[in-house]
Design an enzyme around this catalytic site. Sequence first.
Site, PDB file in Angstrom:
ATOM      1  N   SER A  94      34.917  -0.765 -73.346  1.00  0.00           N
ATOM      2  CA  SER A  94      35.515  -1.853 -72.577  1.00  0.00           C
ATOM      3  C   SER A  94      35.887  -3.028 -73.475  1.00  0.00           C
ATOM      4  CB  SER A  94      34.539  -2.347 -71.504  1.00  0.00           C
ATOM      5  OG  SER A  94      35.028  -3.514 -70.884  1.00  0.00           O
ATOM      6  N   ASP A 103      40.103 -10.943 -66.935  1.00  0.00           N
ATOM      7  CA  ASP A 103      40.715 -10.518 -65.679  1.00  0.00           C
ATOM      8  C   ASP A 103      41.009 -11.764 -64.857  1.00  0.00           C
ATOM      9  OD1 ASP A 103      40.385  -7.905 -66.439  1.00  0.00           O
ATOM     10  OD2 ASP A 103      38.683  -7.510 -65.115  1.00  0.00           O
ATOM     11  N   GLU A 153      47.145  -2.277 -64.798  1.00  0.00           N
ATOM     12  CA  GLU A 153      46.276  -3.370 -64.350  1.00  0.00           C
ATOM     13  C   GLU A 153      46.995  -4.697 -64.585  1.00  0.00           C
ATOM     14  OE1 GLU A 153      42.400  -3.265 -66.109  1.00  0.00           O
ATOM     15  OE2 GLU A 153      41.841  -1.385 -65.114  1.00  0.00           O
TER      16      GLU A 153
END
Length: 248
Positions: A94, A103, A153
């Site tokens: 990650s 994010d 994303e």
Amino acid sequence: MINPENPIQQTISSDRLIPLSSIPAIHTLKQGILLEQTCLRHLTELLEASQGIDHIIAVSGYRTKQDQEQIYTASLADNGADYTARYVALPDRSEHQTGLAIDVGMLRKDVDFIAPAFPDSGVYKSFKQLAAGFGFIQRYKEGKEALTQISCEPWHFRYIGYPHAEIMERQNWCFEEYIDALRSCTYDNDHLLFEDNHSFVDIYYIPADAGAYTTIPVVLCDRYLLSGNNVDGFIVTAFRDKSRRAYG
């Protein structure tokens, strides 16, 4: 570069992590979100430039390996294996463990932690359009899934620095494509060249030696940055300022 084939090899030092709460204007989903200090500085500038400071919320930043394990396990239980494989990285795979990934989502009450809404309109579109100039890329774009192994994303941004992000945006490269392209730009070969209003930039790749040390040659420049690519070598970014005399 962090991906399924290239797990993170070096844990970020805690003294380089800064809480987002140190910038009171930034909205956060929860207390205690951290980012690498340079990443946070440029994120703040990007939010201000896009006029998104009052409309965008920071959902997730730095995560420990244990954090990622918990998120991955919880997603498996809540969303199933297929969804988790498409949207949640395995521990040590990650980018959030580097402190260089953020994010973001729409500032509203019902924010999805795994997949926050981040539309392609208004200040959110401005954020995306300006991101590369501040060193950020949308890490997982539509059409690049075969290379990134993660579904699109729109909310996940990775700080890689300028001008690398700008080059990737212009070429429509994902990070994997950029790292591959740089392998042909060695010190003794043609460099990847970039120019803006302030600088001429030489970017080139140095493969890592099999032994304990690697010698890094640096071209004549005013300043340079050195970064490991987390795969097989190093990337040198050398800047020559236009305000100085031409080099002989």
